[in-house]
Write a protein that holds these residues in place. Structure first.
Motif, PDB file in Angstrom:
ATOM      1  N   GLN A  20       0.834  -1.213   0.000  1.00 17.30           N
ATOM      2  CA  GLN A  20       0.000   0.000   0.000  1.00 17.30           C
ATOM      3  C   GLN A  20       0.863   1.255   0.000  1.00 17.30           C
ATOM      4  N   VAL A  21       1.851   1.278   0.878  1.00 13.64           N
ATOM      5  CA  VAL A  21       2.692   2.466   0.998  1.00 13.64           C
ATOM      6  C   VAL A  21       3.484   2.694  -0.286  1.00 13.64           C
ATOM      7  N   PHE A  22       4.143   1.657  -0.778  1.00 11.85           N
ATOM      8  CA  PHE A  22       4.966   1.814  -1.978  1.00 11.85           C
ATOM      9  C   PHE A  22       4.133   2.179  -3.202  1.00 11.85           C
ATOM     10  N   SER A  23       2.940   1.622  -3.308  1.00  9.89           N
ATOM     11  CA  SER A  23       2.118   1.941  -4.482  1.00  9.89           C
ATOM     12  C   SER A  23       1.559   3.359  -4.431  1.00  9.89           C
ATOM     13  N   ARG A  24       1.415   3.923  -3.242  1.00 11.39           N
ATOM     14  CA  ARG A  24       0.934   5.302  -3.122  1.00 11.39           C
ATOM     15  C   ARG A  24       2.003   6.322  -3.484  1.00 11.39           C
ATOM     16  N   TYR A  25       3.229   6.040  -3.104  1.00 13.46           N
ATOM     17  CA  TYR A  25       4.282   7.034  -3.236  1.00 13.46           C
ATOM     18  C   TYR A  25       5.272   6.778  -4.366  1.00 13.46           C
ATOM     19  N   THR A  26       5.126   5.658  -5.037  1.00 15.78           N
ATOM     20  CA  THR A  26       6.004   5.387  -6.174  1.00 15.78           C
ATOM     21  C   THR A  26       5.182   4.882  -7.343  1.00 15.78           C
ATOM     22  N   ALA A  27       5.749   4.982  -8.492  1.00 12.36           N
ATOM     23  CA  ALA A  27       5.082   4.448  -9.681  1.00 12.36           C
ATOM     24  C   ALA A  27       5.678   3.096 -10.065  1.00 12.36           C
ATOM     25  N   LEU A  28       6.476   2.525  -9.180  1.00  9.95           N
ATOM     26  CA  LEU A  28       7.152   1.264  -9.481  1.00  9.95           C
ATOM     27  C   LEU A  28       6.208   0.071  -9.505  1.00  9.95           C
ATOM     28  N   ILE A  29       5.214   0.089  -8.651  1.00 10.91           N
ATOM     29  CA  ILE A  29       4.252  -1.017  -8.624  1.00 10.91           C
ATOM     30  C   ILE A  29       2.843  -0.443  -8.741  1.00 10.91           C
ATOM     31  N   PRO A  30       1.927  -1.217  -9.302  1.00 11.47           N
ATOM     32  CA  PRO A  30       0.549  -0.721  -9.431  1.00 11.47           C
ATOM     33  C   PRO A  30      -0.136  -0.645  -8.065  1.00 11.47           C
ATOM     34  N   SER A  31      -1.172   0.140  -7.999  1.00 12.14           N
ATOM     35  CA  SER A  31      -1.933   0.283  -6.765  1.00 12.14           C
ATOM     36  C   SER A  31      -2.893  -0.897  -6.635  1.00 12.14           C
ATOM     37  N   TYR A  32      -2.663  -1.713  -5.618  1.00 10.87           N
ATOM     38  CA  TYR A  32      -3.504  -2.881  -5.387  1.00 10.87           C
ATOM     39  C   TYR A  32      -4.593  -2.523  -4.386  1.00 10.87           C
ATOM     40  N   ILE A  33      -5.831  -2.801  -4.720  1.00 10.49           N
ATOM     41  CA  ILE A  33      -6.939  -2.472  -3.834  1.00 10.49           C
ATOM     42  C   ILE A  33      -7.089  -3.522  -2.738  1.00 10.49           C
ATOM     43  N   TRP A  34      -6.798  -4.765  -3.045  1.00 15.30           N
ATOM     44  CA  TRP A  34      -7.000  -5.847  -2.082  1.00 15.30           C
ATOM     45  C   TRP A  34      -6.081  -5.738  -0.869  1.00 15.30           C
ATOM     46  N   THR A  35      -4.995  -4.981  -0.967  1.00 12.65           N
ATOM     47  CA  THR A  35      -4.050  -4.911   0.144  1.00 12.65           C
ATOM     48  C   THR A  35      -4.656  -4.257   1.385  1.00 12.65           C
ATOM     49  N   GLU A  36      -5.535  -3.281   1.198  1.00 10.88           N
ATOM     50  CA  GLU A  36      -6.164  -2.624   2.343  1.00 10.88           C
ATOM     51  C   GLU A  36      -7.056  -3.607   3.097  1.00 10.88           C
ATOM     52  N   GLU A  37      -7.787  -4.406   2.358  1.00 13.93           N
ATOM     53  CA  GLU A  37      -8.678  -5.377   2.993  1.00 13.93           C
ATOM     54  C   GLU A  37      -7.892  -6.487   3.693  1.00 13.93           C
ATOM     55  N   MET A  38      -6.836  -6.949   3.058  1.00 15.69           N
ATOM     56  CA  MET A  38      -6.007  -7.990   3.676  1.00 15.69           C
ATOM     57  C   MET A  38      -5.334  -7.460   4.941  1.00 15.69           C
ATOM     58  N   ALA A  39      -4.866  -6.217   4.888  1.00 15.92           N
ATOM     59  CA  ALA A  39      -4.244  -5.618   6.072  1.00 15.92           C
ATOM     60  C   ALA A  39      -5.259  -5.531   7.214  1.00 15.92           C
ATOM     61  N   ARG A  40      -6.492  -5.186   6.887  1.00 19.86           N
ATOM     62  CA  ARG A  40      -7.537  -5.112   7.914  1.00 19.86           C
ATOM     63  C   ARG A  40      -7.821  -6.490   8.512  1.00 19.86           C
ATOM     64  N   PHE A  41      -7.918  -7.523   7.678  1.00 23.44           N
ATOM     65  CA  PHE A  41      -8.155  -8.874   8.168  1.00 23.44           C
ATOM     66  C   PHE A  41      -7.031  -9.307   9.118  1.00 23.44           C
ATOM     67  N   PHE A  42      -5.795  -9.125   8.682  1.00 26.94           N
ATOM     68  CA  PHE A  42      -4.672  -9.532   9.519  1.00 26.94           C
ATOM     69  C   PHE A  42      -4.567  -8.682  10.773  1.00 26.94           C
ATOM     70  N   PHE A  43      -4.918  -7.408  10.690  1.00 25.38           N
ATOM     71  CA  PHE A  43      -4.866  -6.539  11.856  1.00 25.38           C
ATOM     72  C   PHE A  43      -5.861  -7.005  12.919  1.00 25.38           C
ATOM     73  N   VAL A  44      -7.076  -7.337  12.505  1.00 22.31           N
ATOM     74  CA  VAL A  44      -8.078  -7.819  13.462  1.00 22.31           C
ATOM     75  C   VAL A  44      -7.588  -9.091  14.140  1.00 22.31           C
ATOM     76  N   TRP A  45      -7.097 -10.043  13.359  1.00 24.20           N
ATOM     77  CA  TRP A  45      -6.605 -11.288  13.947  1.00 24.20           C
ATOM     78  C   TRP A  45      -5.383 -11.049  14.832  1.00 24.20           C
ATOM     79  N   MET A  46      -4.509 -10.141  14.429  1.00 22.62           N
ATOM     80  CA  MET A  46      -3.326  -9.837  15.220  1.00 22.62           C
ATOM     81  C   MET A  46      -3.738  -9.272  16.591  1.00 22.62           C
TER      82      MET A  46
END
Length: 181
Positions: A47-73
């Motif tokens: 998420q961070v790298f895709s927001r601030y660089t053009a090196l990788i595309p912006s993935y939408i699923w990363t926010e949801e996966m981060a939320r899932f793992f955050f809740v479980w963590m």
């Protein structure tokens, strides 16, 4: 059992087995906590790298996966915290005698047990509500995240049961010793 052996646990007693099982489960949870922290780094970094660089595309699923793992963590951390008596506990009393400390632990455990039952019951309803739903972006079943609440509540009941049994032993026998596995 002789009178002097009342505080000693045989290797095959139910309490000894219970302590060994909870210790093994706590060890598993600790490793899952480490794994969830390690895994959450991937979607958050993407998420961070895709927001601030053009090196990788912006993935939408990363926010949801981060939320899932955050809740479980968070939930796994709360489970381990209850096992280690580091969660829901604040020391405000001066050092008390062993029996008074045990009685105080039992009283405070009742609050934790009530809270755990709320998590089990409410979490079950929460999970049932999400049973046939999927997440919008990653299309994962939502029960995978919602089930964290009843699992946390059941784990708190398991671990708090161990603490209550230890406190009852101290209250009855008056000794502050007792092997925790």
């Amino acid at each position: 059992m002789r009178r002097g052996d009342a505080g000693k646990a045989s290797p095959f007693s139910c309490m000894h087995l219970y302590k060994r099982l909870t210790a093994a489960y706590s060890g598993l949870l600790s490793w899952l906590l480490v794994a969830s922290v390690a895994i959450i780094i991937v979607p958050v970094s993407l998420q961070v790298f895709s927001r601030y660089t053009a090196l990788i595309p912006s993935y939408i699923w990363t926010e949801e996966m981060a939320r899932f793992f955050f809740v479980w963590m968070v939930m796994i951390g709360a489970m381990v915290g209850v096992r280690d008596s580091a969660h829901f506990e604040v020391d405000v009393w001066p050092r008390l005698p062993a029996r008074a400390q045990a009685l105080l632990r039992i009283v405070s455990s009742l609050g934790i047990l009530a809270f755990a039952l709320v998590f089990v019951w409410g979490g079950w309803l929460f999970t049932a509500f999400a049973w046939n739903r999927i997440s919008e972006l990653a299309e994962l079943p939502l029960w995978l995240i919602h089930i964290a609440w009843p699992v946390t509540g059941l784990t708190w009941l398991l671990f708090q049961g161990e603490h209550v049994a230890d406190a009852l032993r101290v209250l009855i026998h008056g000794d502050a010793q007792g092997g925790t596995a």
